[in-house]
Design a protein around this motif. Sequence first.
Motif, PDB file in Angstrom:
ATOM      1  N   LYS A  95      45.109  37.050 -23.855  1.00  0.00           N
ATOM      2  CA  LYS A  95      44.627  37.257 -22.778  1.00  0.00           C
ATOM      3  C   LYS A  95      45.834  37.278 -21.826  1.00  0.00           C
ATOM      4  N   GLN A  96      46.163  35.583 -21.597  1.00  0.00           N
ATOM      5  CA  GLN A  96      47.786  35.425 -20.552  1.00  0.00           C
ATOM      6  C   GLN A  96      48.664  35.742 -21.818  1.00  0.00           C
ATOM      7  N   ALA A  97      48.801  36.151 -23.247  1.00  0.00           N
ATOM      8  CA  ALA A  97      50.118  35.995 -23.395  1.00  0.00           C
ATOM      9  C   ALA A  97      50.236  38.376 -22.848  1.00  0.00           C
ATOM     10  N   THR A 129      51.864  32.440 -29.651  1.00  0.00           N
ATOM     11  CA  THR A 129      50.176  31.478 -28.216  1.00  0.00           C
ATOM     12  C   THR A 129      49.054  32.681 -29.305  1.00  0.00           C
ATOM     13  N   GLN A 182      56.857  34.906 -27.942  1.00  0.00           N
ATOM     14  CA  GLN A 182      56.207  34.241 -27.224  1.00  0.00           C
ATOM     15  C   GLN A 182      54.607  34.897 -27.587  1.00  0.00           C
ATOM     16  N   ASP A 189      40.845  42.456 -29.242  1.00  0.00           N
ATOM     17  CA  ASP A 189      42.177  41.372 -29.218  1.00  0.00           C
ATOM     18  C   ASP A 189      42.832  42.071 -30.339  1.00  0.00           C
ATOM     19  N   LEU A 228      48.586  39.399 -19.586  1.00  0.00           N
ATOM     20  CA  LEU A 228      49.081  39.295 -18.281  1.00  0.00           C
ATOM     21  C   LEU A 228      50.468  38.311 -17.663  1.00  0.00           C
ATOM     22  N   ASP A 229      50.985  37.895 -18.785  1.00  0.00           N
ATOM     23  CA  ASP A 229      52.912  37.606 -18.944  1.00  0.00           C
ATOM     24  C   ASP A 229      53.741  38.097 -18.943  1.00  0.00           C
ATOM     25  N   PRO A 241      41.155  33.954 -24.423  1.00  0.00           N
ATOM     26  CA  PRO A 241      42.229  32.696 -23.776  1.00  0.00           C
ATOM     27  C   PRO A 241      43.527  33.324 -23.901  1.00  0.00           C
ATOM     28  N   SER A 242      44.397  32.453 -25.021  1.00  0.00           N
ATOM     29  CA  SER A 242      45.824  33.368 -25.028  1.00  0.00           C
ATOM     30  C   SER A 242      45.897  33.881 -25.119  1.00  0.00           C
ATOM     31  N   GLU A 271      43.917  43.903 -22.315  1.00  0.00           N
ATOM     32  CA  GLU A 271      43.334  42.758 -23.038  1.00  0.00           C
ATOM     33  C   GLU A 271      43.173  41.950 -21.689  1.00  0.00           C
ATOM     34  N   ALA A 272      44.400  42.308 -20.580  1.00  0.00           N
ATOM     35  CA  ALA A 272      43.412  41.248 -19.471  1.00  0.00           C
ATOM     36  C   ALA A 272      42.171  41.227 -19.043  1.00  0.00           C
TER      37      ALA A 272
END
Length: 158
Positions: free
Chosen positions: A130-132, A69, A65, A18, A134-135, A127-128, A120-121
């Motif tokens: 990882k989502q960032a 996150t 963003q 991370d 992915l997004d 989790p936040s 990272e994904a």
Amino acid sequence: MTTEDAATPADNTLSPVDQNFVQAATVLYSTQIDAGKTAHKNTSNADVRSFARHMIADFMRLTVQLKGTAPEGVTVPKDNSDTALLDSLRPLVGADFDRAYVRKLGLEAHRIGIAAFEKEAKDGDNPSLKQAALDALPTLREHYLMGQKLAQKLGVTE
């Protein structure tokens, strides 16, 4: 700058994966924004200028963003640009600038960024974050395709 400089939570809540992601993301985002600004000064090519404008807008949005996150206690650096890369672009103008900008920022930086975001994904612990990752991946992949098309137009090889 070390990874610890980029993501230094007070309680060390971020895993090395991370931390590396936050470092990679902030370097990519800051460098793309700064290089895009340089492009506006150093190019007269309308396609390069349009690409740069697109990079500035998208990476400013992605920066906001990411900051939104990031876990509490994690500092997301405001300016974490790759100064050596930016310094290599600043003296160039015209077609020389265009080719270097597209090769280094449109192609190479996006390839490296996509790999970091995919890692990272897949392997991230937060989790936040990882989502960032992915997004942001669809945007990075779109940029890379845009860079490839622009490179082809300018005769830049990967």
